[in-house]
Design an enzyme around this catalytic site. Sequence first.
Site, PDB file in Angstrom:
ATOM      1  N   THR A  95      -2.526  -5.418   5.376  1.00 35.96           N
ATOM      2  CA  THR A  95      -1.899  -4.143   5.761  1.00 35.96           C
ATOM      3  C   THR A  95      -2.757  -3.503   6.859  1.00 35.96           C
ATOM      4  O   THR A  95      -2.616  -3.851   8.016  1.00 35.96           O
ATOM      5  CB  THR A  95      -1.726  -3.209   4.547  1.00 35.96           C
ATOM      6  OG1 THR A  95      -2.969  -3.111   3.830  1.00 35.96           O
ATOM      7  CG2 THR A  95      -0.631  -3.734   3.624  1.00 35.96           C
ATOM      8  N   THR A 102      -8.237  -2.988  -6.757  1.00 34.79           N
ATOM      9  CA  THR A 102      -7.638  -2.157  -5.726  1.00 34.79           C
ATOM     10  C   THR A 102      -7.487  -2.942  -4.449  1.00 34.79           C
ATOM     11  O   THR A 102      -7.825  -2.490  -3.368  1.00 34.79           O
ATOM     12  CB  THR A 102      -8.461  -0.887  -5.489  1.00 34.79           C
ATOM     13  OG1 THR A 102      -8.916  -0.429  -6.742  1.00 34.79           O
ATOM     14  CG2 THR A 102      -7.597   0.185  -4.888  1.00 34.79           C
TER      15      THR A 102
END
Length: 409
Positions: free
Chosen positions: A159, A196
Amino acid sequence: MKTITSKPICKINSAGGVTTPAGYRAGGVHCGIRRKKLDLGWLISDTPATAAAVYTTNQFQAPPLKVTKESIFTDHKIQGVLVNSGVANACTGEKGLQDAYDMRSQFAQTVGIAPEHAAVASTGVIGVPLPVEKISQGLTAFYDEENEGTNRFEKAILTTDTCEKTASVELVIDGKTVTIGGAAKGSGMIDPNMATMLAFLTTDAEVAWESLQNALKEAIDRTFNMITVDGDSSTNDMVLLMANGHAGNHTLHEGHPQWAEFCEALQTLCESLAKSIAKDGEGATKLIEVSVTGAESDAGAKRIGKAIISSNLVKTAVFGSDPNWGRIVCAIGYSNEPVIPEKVDVFLGPVPVVAQGLPLPFDEGAAKEYLNNDTISIHAHLGQGEGEAKAWGCDLTYDYVKINASYRT
């Protein structure tokens, strides 16, 4: 279980990846979720692989995690993984769950595997419906030769990352060469607990399922759970490990004479990927490694290490090359671990700045020059026991704010 030794049984191959172990292939395609970038990646084992995974503890767990958990629970086997970037499919309700199931079934049908042997993962903006039709269109290009390749998978899962994060390790077990490879993504919303980010690990070793799960959890506790960028735990992320047995070794488990060697190799790989994530934190210019020794226990050392590496004031001081050791001892003090201030020593790289809880006269210029490096070491010795741990993070910069102030645009 201590897996750190003075003489490592393997070393990192930074050119390796998820298809370095035998029996894996991967690829990626641009399906239109993201503008001009690869956004749909797949990883396939030639045969069903024993699978273990650890997931985010965020209570808003995204539908892809629920679907993947179900797949692994069925018979602890996974043969293929489909990952999209750009849209997280989180906070999307029953429609999001059905979309994740549809993503799994379409992928399984495309590659010819059982739906319960398929895993799915998504990463990107929260609260946006999954564009299943675009994923379906992307799957039509699965067999195009131009879309095959490990690097395409590594790029498709990113991302805000600025680079791919990949590596492999190799060791000999039962006279057979065993390889463990991995690829990860993560740059922001990083404070695993677990986890995460997304990480996909593969090995050609034969490993018993429960032992594989235990080894993965132990490795994660010492590596991915010891990094932070911004203190935020995501809704989507996990580490998935597949073991397809193509190396031909005897089944690994806790009673195998080389079990500790396999665990050490797995931890070595996970540490390399975890540090790559920390180094590539959004807007980061420096990797920070915190070493804590002399704690009452390893668990206590971990908590103190995470307190230091999570401190925004420590992170900004490193960014500004300011040897402000007061922020470090402050973080040690609020870690909720019992410490004896009069026994604490602190070092900024080679420069001792605190001894027995009191400031030392030191060369500010030399300390500042050290902090201008792109890898910074902070060492805290507590003088209370044998507990030790390491934690990794990055500096906090102006660019972190810029990136996240306009993340959706």
